[in-house]
Design a protein around this motif. Structure first.
Motif, short mmCIF file in Angstrom:
data_model
loop_
_atom_site.label_atom_id
_atom_site.label_comp_id
_atom_site.label_asym_id
_atom_site.label_seq_id
_atom_site.Cartn_x
_atom_site.Cartn_y
_atom_site.Cartn_z
N LYS A 178 0.81 -1.22 0.00
CA LYS A 178 0.00 0.00 0.00
C LYS A 178 0.85 1.26 0.00
O LYS A 178 0.50 2.25 -0.64
CB LYS A 178 -0.93 -0.01 1.21
CG LYS A 178 -1.99 -1.09 1.17
CD LYS A 178 -2.91 -1.02 2.39
CE LYS A 178 -4.00 -2.07 2.33
NZ LYS A 178 -4.90 -2.05 3.50
N SER A 179 1.95 1.24 0.71
CA SER A 179 2.74 2.46 0.86
C SER A 179 3.57 2.77 -0.38
O SER A 179 3.69 3.93 -0.78
CB SER A 179 3.67 2.33 2.07
OG SER A 179 4.51 1.19 1.93
N THR A 180 4.14 1.76 -1.00
CA THR A 180 5.05 1.99 -2.13
C THR A 180 4.50 1.50 -3.46
O THR A 180 5.16 1.71 -4.50
CB THR A 180 6.38 1.27 -1.87
OG1 THR A 180 6.14 -0.13 -1.75
CG2 THR A 180 7.03 1.76 -0.58
N LYS A 181 3.36 0.86 -3.46
CA LYS A 181 2.78 0.26 -4.67
C LYS A 181 3.70 -0.77 -5.31
O LYS A 181 3.62 -1.05 -6.50
CB LYS A 181 2.42 1.35 -5.70
CG LYS A 181 1.46 2.40 -5.21
CD LYS A 181 0.15 1.79 -4.74
CE LYS A 181 -0.81 2.84 -4.21
NZ LYS A 181 -2.07 2.24 -3.71
N GLN A 182 4.57 -1.33 -4.52
CA GLN A 182 5.49 -2.36 -5.00
C GLN A 182 4.76 -3.68 -5.16
O GLN A 182 3.95 -4.07 -4.33
CB GLN A 182 6.66 -2.50 -4.01
CG GLN A 182 7.67 -3.56 -4.41
CD GLN A 182 8.75 -3.73 -3.36
OE1 GLN A 182 8.70 -3.08 -2.30
NE2 GLN A 182 9.70 -4.62 -3.62
N GLU A 183 5.07 -4.38 -6.26
CA GLU A 183 4.42 -5.67 -6.52
C GLU A 183 4.98 -6.72 -5.55
O GLU A 183 6.19 -6.77 -5.29
CB GLU A 183 4.68 -6.12 -7.95
CG GLU A 183 3.79 -5.45 -8.99
CD GLU A 183 3.93 -6.13 -10.34
OE1 GLU A 183 3.28 -7.18 -10.54
OE2 GLU A 183 4.70 -5.63 -11.17
#
Length: 889
Positions: free
Chosen positions: A55-60
């Protein structure tokens, strides 16, 4: 359609419900958004794998979820054993960090309903790829169902597993204990990673040369999730209750066998009678035939036989396996180098990237996109490496579809478009400009690609400008017209005018010449051609470039130069250039050839225009003449009778034999159809009213004139005192008309019979009969007046026709007098060049005998109204009649 929508809705709802129920209440959901169910893995494929993002970094990420509902059938203590085994495996994996082990992003979290942890993005497990689809979503994801492993993927994947085992055995001093296709995970980039450390054992003597590992006896009463997969398990686990690093190597051999046999294990094991199965397996392994390994590549077949050997000491270790020739494949080594790229310095990387374009065509597209492309684009953050990485990225882009390019490559290229250093980046982009313009969306072209071209044209480096100018024509057809007209062309012109480099100036002209076909005619005429006259230098190369643009414009079918431009601007510019001293003979001939072609076309076009104009003018003139003739005929036919009425009314009815026979409405059809000249002569002769006769005793002069429209006159003059020149319109009562003919008093030698008002010693008089003179009546048939007024037949004008016609030569008065032998005529021969009045009908300076000034048109004393009726005493004279005949027919 409605049923399909309902089915889709129910599927989506079911998937959403599954995801929600699977992770509901798990702490993992606080930091990660869980997506769709994509795969399964781990021991017994018990773990469901979901897409996810932080949620914070939109990292997969990949979210592994174990749903506790799967073990509801077990007793509580069995459930606890299963949960403990799963937890142990994840916790052990979390503590280990290696490129060949699955990377954990978030540790295991437990809730009432499930276990969950997060890892690097995952595609699927090797078991899923090989056809084991347990615990997968329904319907089956198409990317897994249609997935096919390429040889290079198999080779490098097995090499990666070997490297992972080497790490565990050598560095960690650990035996995995359950190397299976279920515990090998393919990540999003296609790398093979090891997981499933549920049954791993640590060495009890890690510091010693010969390691010892504890081993638990096989307990068939335990749930299957609490036991390793026996189909991949080494025989010593069961038969001698021992294990070592070689035990994992046996499992690796079993995995290699299944990979080359579509997931099928080498032996089927009866889990209920495990000991009997393994005893049978020992016999088969001891005499393993080549037919059983026929699907395995020959270069690795012997190595697999060694790995599957019953004796652990015969099996090669993990480090040895990584060095077998089977893995010395170019593709596998390339992929291996990418995985270790972070360990290399810039020099090593640059050397590797330089040779990569030769290797890329040998690799499958999916492998390149999944494995190589992400590694290449990750190097864009290092500006020094971009010139070495970028050619490979663009080479990959050529093999991608437009959609793949936009999705996978363009987002990483966008920042590179703006990089100006090092300068090689710009050169590489320029060389691949056609690719960029073909696959890049229009908005991105306008915002990113074309500004880069503009910067190249304005770059301080001459080499960059030259390259840009050379490359622009190759992709000019892909540039939208407004951008070319308003941004590209002005920069090319500025580069030509402002540069100090002859090469740049010449290349600018060549570039313009090549892109002329993409411009419209009037832009070229109004913008490009005037620009050529602003170029200051006169080097032969520049002059030939100018000539080339003129020639291209002149000969191009779509463009062309108007004749006004040719005459006013082009030729006045080209002709002086053609005689520049720097030009050689061939260059001069080229100029002259183009100039001649232009002149020929100019001549042809303008001559054609003038000929067309001349034809139009002639047609218009013919129409005007025809209209005038029609109007003239109508006017003359209507005015003839009016003129005759006017003349005869002024003369009087007594002059004619019968006044009623000459009315306008009684003219014969022949008179109306006569030629224009004849009608005019008839009209003029009709106004002849009287003869001028003088008595012998009276010294006076007379003049005889015809109708003014005829321009014919005859003057009789005698010496009169200058004080008596103004004679009133009338005759003295003493004047009489002799019946024998016309007679005149003697005059001076300077008398002029045909005199003009300027004649010396003469005076013109209008002979008007006195009021007491009797009416004139025709006596002789030879009288000219009686001929003109004969009833019911037209006047005989043959003599006049002969006189004025072109067939008969002109006759002077002297010749006329000699022919008639009339003694008095010689007195009236006018001298040559005698001035006189001008006839307005017959033309300037034309008279009855070809002398100028003979006529009554200009006589101020002539007035038909002044003619009165002659007296009856006038008689016809044969000599006078003959003379009149000779003069007037």
């Amino acid at each position: 359609m409605e049923s399909m929508l309902n089915k889709l809705k129910s599927t989506v709802t079911k998937v959403t419900a599954d995801v929600t129920s699977a992770v509901m209440g798990n702490p993992v959901t606080r930091e990660f958004d869980v997506g769709r169910h994509i795969a399964s893995g781990g021991n017994g494929l018990a773990w469901k794998i979901f897409d996810g993002t932080k949620k914070s970094t939109k990292q997969e990420v990949a979210v592994f979820v174990f749903d506790k509902k799967l073990i509801d059938k077990y007793q509580k203590f069995e459930k606890d054993q299963i949960i403990d085994s799963l937890k142990r495996g994840v916790q052990q994996l979390t503590r280990l960090r290696h490129p060949r082990l699955l990377t954990v992003q978030h540790p295991l979290e437990e809730s009432r309903d499930c276990l969950a942890f997060c890892t690097e993005p995952v595609f699927a497990s090797l078991a899923n790829v090989l056809g084991c689809w347990d615990n997968l979503p329904s319907p089956l994801p198409p990317d897994i169902k249609e997935y096919k492993l390429y040889d290079v993927e198999m080779k490098y994947g097995l090499l990666q597993v070997s490297e992972g085992l080497s790490f565990l055995h050598s560095s960690v001093k650990m035996v995995h204990g359950n190397i299976t296709s279920e515990n090998i995970i393919l990540n999003k980039s296609g790398a093979w990673k090891i997981m499933g450390f549920d049954f791993c054992t640590q060495s009890t003597n890690p510091s010693e040369q010969e390691l010892k590992f504890p081993c638990k006896e096989w307990d068939p009463n335990l749930p299957s999730l609490c036991l390793p997969n026996p189909e991949y398990l080494a025989p010593e686990y069961i038969l001698s209750v021992s294990c070592e690093t070689a035990s994992d190597m046996y499992s690796l051999g079993a995995v290699m066998y299944s990979v080359f046999n579509k997931g099928k294990p080498i032996f089927e094991v009866n889990k209920q009678d495990i000991y009997k199965s393994f005893s049978r397996q020992l016999d088969q392994l001891s005499r393993l035939s080549s037919s059983a390994l026929q699907n395995i590549p020959e270069e690795v077949r012997e190595h697999i036989k060694l790995l599957l050997n019953v004796a652990p000491t015969v099996r090669p270790d993990a480090d040895q396996m990584t060095k077998i020739p089977f893995f010395d494949d170019v593709g596998a080594m390339t992929l291996q180098y990418f995985d270790s790229l972070f360990q290399r310095d810039n020099l090593q990387k640059s050397q590797f990237f330089k040779g990569l374009p030769k290797v890329l065509p040998k690799l499958p597209k999916r492998v390149i996109i999944q494995r190589i492309l992400p590694s290449l684009t990750s190097e864009f953050v290092n500006p020094d490496m971009v010139p070495f990485v970028l050619p490979n990225v663009l080479l990959i882009a050529e093999e991608c579809t437009k959609e793949e390019y936009i999705k996978l490559i363009l987002p990483d290229l966008a920042p590179v478009f703006k990089q100006q250093e090092p300068i090689q980046i710009l050169l590489i982009f320029l060389q691949k400009m056609d690719l960029l313009l073909t696959k890049t969306p229009p908005d991105e072209i306008k915002n990113s690609v074309l500004p880069m071209v503009y910067r190249a044209l304005e770059a301080p480096s001459i080499q960059i400008q030259e390259l840009c100018l050379n490359i622009i024509p190759t992709f000019a057809n892909l540039i939208d017209y407004p951008s070319m007209k308003n941004a590209l062309i002005p920069r090319i012109k500025n580069a030509c005018l402002q540069t100090s480099s002859l090469a740049v100036r010449v290349n600018s002209l060549v570039c313009l010449g090549k892109i002329l076909e993409y411009l419209d005619k009037w832009f070229v005429l109004d913008d490009i051609l005037p620009f050529l006259q602003q170029i200051p230098s006169k080097e032969p190369a520049v002059l030939m470039g100018i000539l080339g643009i003129y020639k291209c414009t002149f000969t191009h079918k779509k463009l062309g130069i108007t004749k006004e431009q040719l005459a006013g601007k082009v030729l006045p510019h080209l002709i002086p250039l053609s005689i520049e001293n720097n030009l050689n003979l061939n260059q001069f001939n080229s100029f002259i050839c183009v100039i001649k072609d232009m002149l020929n076309r100019l001549e042809a076009e303008h001559k054609t225009k003038l000929e067309q104009l001349h034809v139009m003018q002639e047609q218009q003139k013919t129409l005007d003449i025809t209209n005038q003739m029609n109007v003239s005929e109508e006017a003359k036919s209507s005015s003839t009778g009016n003129q005759i009425d006017k003349v005869f009314n002024s003369i009087g009815t007594d002059l004619l034999p019968s006044g009623s026979d000459i009315k306008e409405n009684e003219l014969s059809s022949k008179q109306r159809k006569a030629k224009d000249l004849t009608e005019t002569l008839i009209d003029n002769m009709s106004s002849l009213t009287s003869h001028s006769i003088s008595k012998p005793k009276v010294a006076s002069s007379g003049s005889f004139s015809s109708v003014p429209s005829m321009g014919i006159g005859m003057g009789f003059s005698s010496p009169v005192d200058s004080t008596k020149r103004n004679i009133t319109n009338g005759l003295n009562t003493t004047i009489g008309l002799q019946t024998s003919g016309f007679s005149m008093g003697a005059g001076t030698t300077s008398q002029n019979f045909f005199s003009s008002p300027s004649g010396t010693g003469t005076a013109k008089v209008n002979i008007v009969p006195a009021p007491n003179m009797p009416n004139y009546s025709p006596v002789s048939a030879t009288s000219a007046v009686s001929q003109l007024t004969q009833q019911n037949r037209p006047a005989d004008m043959s003599s006049l026709d002969n006189l004025f016609g072109p067939q008969k030569p002109k006759v002077s008065m002297n010749q006329l007098a000699q022919q008639k032998s009339t003694p008095w005529v010689n007195q009236f021969v006018p001298p040559q060049g005698s001035p006189g009045t001008t006839s307005s009908v017959l033309g300037p300076q034309m008279n009855i005998v070809g002398q100028p000034g003979f006529g009554m048109q200009g006589n101020p004393f002539f007035n038909p109204q002044n003619f009165a009726q002659p007296t009856n005493t006038m008689t016809s004279s044969s000599s006078a009649s003959n003379d009149l005949k000779d003069l007037f027919g």
